[in-house]
Every structure is written in C-alpha cells, then in structure tokens.
Motif scaffolding. Structure first.
Motif, PDB file in Angstrom:
ATOM      1  N   CYS A  68       0.862  -1.190   0.000  1.00 46.33           N
ATOM      2  CA  CYS A  68       0.000   0.000   0.000  1.00 46.33           C
ATOM      3  C   CYS A  68       0.894   1.234   0.000  1.00 46.33           C
ATOM      4  O   CYS A  68       2.099   1.132  -0.209  1.00 46.33           O
ATOM      5  CB  CYS A  68      -0.916  -0.019   1.218  1.00 46.33           C
ATOM      6  N   GLN A  69       0.314   2.381   0.238  1.00 49.01           N
ATOM      7  CA  GLN A  69       1.090   3.617   0.119  1.00 49.01           C
ATOM      8  C   GLN A  69       2.361   3.603   0.990  1.00 49.01           C
ATOM      9  O   GLN A  69       3.425   3.956   0.525  1.00 49.01           O
ATOM     10  CB  GLN A  69       0.223   4.814   0.495  1.00 49.01           C
ATOM     11  N   GLU A  70       2.227   3.186   2.251  1.00 50.93           N
ATOM     12  CA  GLU A  70       3.402   3.213   3.147  1.00 50.93           C
ATOM     13  C   GLU A  70       4.310   2.006   2.942  1.00 50.93           C
ATOM     14  O   GLU A  70       5.525   2.120   3.033  1.00 50.93           O
ATOM     15  CB  GLU A  70       2.981   3.198   4.624  1.00 50.93           C
ATOM     16  N   TYR A  71       3.716   0.843   2.731  1.00 47.12           N
ATOM     17  CA  TYR A  71       4.517  -0.385   2.754  1.00 47.12           C
ATOM     18  C   TYR A  71       4.651  -1.018   1.373  1.00 47.12           C
ATOM     19  O   TYR A  71       3.667  -1.466   0.783  1.00 47.12           O
ATOM     20  CB  TYR A  71       3.888  -1.398   3.715  1.00 47.12           C
ATOM     21  N   THR A  72       5.859  -1.032   0.880  1.00 50.59           N
ATOM     22  CA  THR A  72       6.112  -1.651  -0.419  1.00 50.59           C
ATOM     23  C   THR A  72       7.194  -2.731  -0.309  1.00 50.59           C
ATOM     24  O   THR A  72       7.249  -3.646  -1.130  1.00 50.59           O
ATOM     25  CB  THR A  72       6.562  -0.600  -1.451  1.00 50.59           C
ATOM     26  N   GLY A  73       8.031  -2.624   0.702  1.00 47.37           N
ATOM     27  CA  GLY A  73       9.115  -3.592   0.879  1.00 47.37           C
ATOM     28  C   GLY A  73       8.593  -4.970   1.267  1.00 47.37           C
ATOM     29  O   GLY A  73       9.061  -5.989   0.753  1.00 47.37           O
ATOM     30  N   TYR A  76       7.315  -7.211  -1.487  1.00 42.47           N
ATOM     31  CA  TYR A  76       8.464  -7.548  -2.332  1.00 42.47           C
ATOM     32  C   TYR A  76       9.263  -8.690  -1.703  1.00 42.47           C
ATOM     33  O   TYR A  76       9.595  -9.680  -2.369  1.00 42.47           O
ATOM     34  CB  TYR A  76       9.371  -6.328  -2.533  1.00 42.47           C
ATOM     35  N   PHE A  77       9.578  -8.559  -0.408  1.00 45.19           N
ATOM     36  CA  PHE A  77      10.374  -9.597   0.263  1.00 45.19           C
ATOM     37  C   PHE A  77       9.659 -10.949   0.228  1.00 45.19           C
ATOM     38  O   PHE A  77      10.291 -11.983   0.032  1.00 45.19           O
ATOM     39  CB  PHE A  77      10.678  -9.197   1.712  1.00 45.19           C
ATOM     40  N   VAL A 101       6.424   1.123  -7.515  1.00 44.26           N
ATOM     41  CA  VAL A 101       7.594   0.948  -6.654  1.00 44.26           C
ATOM     42  C   VAL A 101       7.983  -0.529  -6.569  1.00 44.26           C
ATOM     43  O   VAL A 101       9.157  -0.883  -6.748  1.00 44.26           O
ATOM     44  CB  VAL A 101       7.306   1.502  -5.240  1.00 44.26           C
ATOM     45  N   SER A 104       9.640  -1.722  -9.509  1.00 45.20           N
ATOM     46  CA  SER A 104      11.006  -1.209  -9.674  1.00 45.20           C
ATOM     47  C   SER A 104      12.035  -1.991  -8.868  1.00 45.20           C
ATOM     48  O   SER A 104      13.222  -1.953  -9.157  1.00 45.20           O
ATOM     49  CB  SER A 104      11.079   0.273  -9.295  1.00 45.20           C
ATOM     50  N   TYR A 105      11.598  -2.716  -7.830  1.00 40.39           N
ATOM     51  CA  TYR A 105      12.553  -3.511  -7.040  1.00 40.39           C
ATOM     52  C   TYR A 105      13.102  -4.688  -7.836  1.00 40.39           C
ATOM     53  O   TYR A 105      14.221  -5.137  -7.602  1.00 40.39           O
ATOM     54  CB  TYR A 105      11.875  -4.076  -5.781  1.00 40.39           C
ATOM     55  N   GLY A 260      12.985  -5.194  10.367  1.00 40.69           N
ATOM     56  CA  GLY A 260      11.801  -5.414   9.560  1.00 40.69           C
ATOM     57  C   GLY A 260      12.097  -6.280   8.347  1.00 40.69           C
ATOM     58  O   GLY A 260      13.197  -6.245   7.802  1.00 40.69           O
TER      59      GLY A 260
END
Lengths: 287, 287
Positions: A68-73, A76-77, A101, A104-105, A260
């Motif tokens: 979502c807006q705050e959490y993108t990592g 992905y992980f 985003v 892009s990772y 995290g």
C-alpha cells in the motif's frame, strides 16, 4: 527464528512422528532424537526435482496480496523469497500507488495494481480469475489497514477457500483475522504466522483471556484446535507450530537481529513450500 | 571528517573526562593520551548486544524527515545508514514526489509521502502519531526550503521536544534553525551538525558577529552554551563538538573526498547511536 518449519504440518499428519516434537540445533526431546533428520529428509522430499520435461509454472505460481502507500518492501520480500526458493512465477497484488515501486525492485515479479477501493466487486472478480492459475496465496505483508482493503482481503480468503488453495496469513492479514476469526475457522489449508504479540491478541479474541506465556505449546495447540485445526506458527525465540493435533517446536538458531522484513521472507518461503508439500503428498512422493 | 563522535556528548556528561578532550589518529593533548580508547570503549558499551530475546523494533526505530522534488538521495543515505548500523526499522517522511523514488532505492525503508503543504495541520497530527513509535529523529537531509515544508519542520521539532525524542538537525534543517534558533534553545536532546559555513551563519545570527576561525573550540563551546547547552558538532578538517560544557575535538582521518552524501551518512548514524547512548545511560549499561 524459524528455519524449516510450518509447511511441514500438512505432511506431518501423514508421518509416523508423535506430538510434541522438537527440532533444531539446541536440544531435542529424548523421544524425538532423530526428529531433525526425519524432518529435513521430509522437506527435501517435497522439493520438486529439476527435470527437463517441466513447463513454465509447474514448480509453483504464488500470489502475494499486500503493498500500500506506506509499505512496499514487505510484499516484495515475500514474493521474491518464493521466487528465489524455486517458484516459477511470483505475483504481487497491491494498490495503484504501491505497484510502480514494487515493480522497480525487481523485473522478476509480476505486479498487479489491482486493489482499488472504489471498484471492490470488479476487483474481486478479476482477482478470482487470476487465482484460478495460482498454487498458493500469501495474504498480509504490507497490506495496510484501510477498511476497503480489508474487505478485499476478506474476499481473497473466501476465494482461496472456494478454490482449495493453501493460504498463509501474516501481518495486517492477522489484524483482519483477529477481528474475524471465523474467516479461517475450519479451513485446514490456512496457516497463520503470528509473532508473540499478534498471537496474544488473536488468542484473547478467541478465548476471552490472555495466553499463558509460560505454556506456549499448550496455547498454540488450543488455539489451532479451536479454530478448526488450521495451522498456527507462533514465531519467537523458539517457534511453536500446531494444527491442533500435533505440535512442533523449533529451537533452531536464527539471526538475533530483529529488523523489519524477516517475517515477510518467511511467509513467502512458506507459500511455495506449502504448495510443494501438498503436491508431494498428493502424488505420493513425500517421505 | 567525523568517525565516532557527537553522540558521545550525552554520555560524556556522566564520564570522568575533562574538557577539552582531543582524540583521533594524529595527536592528542597530553592530558588526554588515553581518551581515544576510553571513548571507543564507551561507544562500544552503548551498542545493544545481539541477543535472541529481542522483539522487532527494540534495537531502534528512527525517523528521517527530508526528501523533496530535487533531493531524494540525502534522506535515503541517512535512513539506510541507521538501518545498516543496526536500527531495526528506518522510516522516511517526505513529499509525495520524492516518495516513489526513495522507496525504489531500497525495499528495506518505510517511506511516507506525508509532507503536503496544502494540509499542514492534518499532516502534523498524523506525523505526531507516527512519532509515538520512534526513538530518534533526523531532520533536514534533502528537506528543501519550501516555506510550507519549513513550517512542517518547525512542527516536527515541537513534537520531538514534547515527546522528549533525540533530534539530529542537519542541512536544510540548519537553515531553519539559523532563521529561528529559539526552536531548539535549551532542548538538550538536540544535536546540530553544521559544516564550517553553516556554523558561521548560525553563530553570526546568534552573536551578531562572525566566529573567529582560529578559535573553533571556543566558538563551538560558546554557541552551544548560548543555545542552552544543546550539542553542536562542527564538521571540518577536525571536528569540534560541544554541549557548552565539555568539548571534544576529533582529529581522526576520514576520506579526503568531499562528495555529497557524507553528512547524510553521519546524521543517520548519529540518529541511531544517540538513541543507543540514551538507552545505555538510562539502563546503567554505559562505561
């Protein structure tokens, strides 16, 4: 921290091991001295062999719902872990603002900017079509707690149940389950991966009292049983896993850093391993 | 260029060292021959041990405020430094247009596109909620000088003071402090990290005259004292640090390259080290 763990539960039900079983580097119960080797051999037997007659996707297609807006990592992980472990295709379903985003990772992920609170029913339908092709669902990493997103998450759980897909629920997905435990009740392909604090909140919701910290094995087993024999993996200093019948405790030493992202790596790995364990048991290839 | 430095000031107040103290590779004052080892030991004693009973976040959650249309690298360098040094979680609070880019640098950061000049009061409230969970604030890297962003930065300083959080102020944050030194006056958890030019402007604002370049120790000490015993770290060929009472001079040899980003690495590292030093002193674990 878990090394090889909760995805064993499904196959374990078919093994000769008795509960509780402990494994890891530090100590084993005397009744289960040989448990680690049996378990490691079992895990190895799940992994599909690399042969030349496979088609793309046959070793696993996983779907991560989160971002979502705050959490993108976090998503992905989770998604990249599944892929690096051996899944053939790893998808992420997230909100519009998270998608660019996450894309892009890594060019290795397939990222769908599908979570749209204005068009919830269309989105759920489209997701259902996508899930036809998937082998496992991971719900929660970086999902956020937007009320519409949580409604969408509810729909995902229903679709997964309908299609009999294994579903790993972590992070904000557990926030939803703590509000509505009935969503997963009795769905034996569901695995919850709470840390100690998340476990405590869910336990309190279900039993109306806090779990006794000195008795994690009993508490995890009771909660898994009460939720209709789903699998619960309580992450912590030792990891306690149960399906309400058998219990596994992992004393294996992990990293002492608690930064995290570690839970996300676990949920993604568990997604693909769970699929493999189902495949192996169904085809009779597991030990 | 600073190696291990300004974050020592807080704990140093409780040590047996006398001012001025010099340390580094080149030369020491005769009175403080053993200072470097004492300082290094002190720094080591701050670092929380890696044990297996920690939960996520306990080793530190830092918040970097910075990142605008032009500058996206600076807040990234600050935030990633804190994380790589050992913080558990590292957040960046920046403008909408900077967020996507900063996120794309690393999935390990949590990036909030929160600075919005049209909704300043809502933004400050939301930020205040986030700061409840943080252990240290780094204000300034790539912040820019937009008038509304600077108003937001003022609000951040007030919130940090209210919550008694250590705050490292660098770069454009120092531009704000040079306009309004009263913002940090008397707040002993504030650390300013000016280079020689930034120091000169702030000194002139406070004292109405330029500092005497040949007497950096006296000037840094005087300014720190006049600002109510906050800590000032003047970066340069030698780094001069003072809280208006004690003075540290670092002659340690750093990189002779003076490319952009080095100050950001310092501010991020200082953010997590400051939190650790507070933790260590409060728990009685510092040397």
């Amino acid at each position: 921290m878990l090394s090889v763990a909760g995805w064993l539960m499904y196959a374990l039900n078919r093994s000769r091991l008795v509960a509780p079983v402990s494994f890891g580097c530090h100590r084993y119960t005397s009744a289960a001295q040989s448990a680690p080797n049996i378990l490691i051999d079992m895990v190895k037997s799940f992994i599909p062999p690399l042969t030349y007659d496979q088609h793309k996707g046959q070793s696993g297609r996983v779907a991560v719902f989160g971002g979502c807006q705050e959490y993108t990592g976090a998503p992905y992980f989770a998604a990249i872990s599944a892929l690096k472990l051996g899944a053939d295709l790893s998808h992420v379903f997230c909100t519009q603002e998270a998608a660019t985003v996450i894309k892009s990772y890594s060019p290795e992920l397939i990222v769908h900017p599908i979570i749209n609170s204005d068009k919830l029913s269309t989105t759920s339908e489209e997701t259902s079509t996508w899930l036809e092709r998937m082998h496992a669902v991971i719900l929660g990493p970086g999902l956020g707690r937007d009320i519409n997103t949580l409604k969408y998450a509810e729909a995902i759980i229903e679709i997964a149940k309908e299609k009999c897909l294994p579903i790993i629920i972590d992070a904000d997905g557990l926030f939803l389950i703590t509000q509505k435990p009935e969503l997963v009740k009795g769905y034996k392909h569901a695995i919850l991966t709470p840390n100690v604090a998340e476990f405590s909140r869910l336990y309190e919701k279900v039993f109306g009292k806090k779990p006794r910290e000195e008795e994690p094995v009993v508490c995890v087993k009771s909660l898994a049983e009460r939720l209709g024999n789903i699998t619960i993996v309580q992450k912590g200093f030792s990891d306690v896993m149960s399906d309400g019948d058998k219990v596994l405790v992992c004393y294996g030493e992990g990293s002492p850093r608690r930064c995290g992202g570690q839970g996300d790596l676990l949920s993604g790995s568990m997604g693909i391993f769970t699929h493999w364990s189902h495949m192996a048991v169904e085809s009779g290839n597991s030990k």
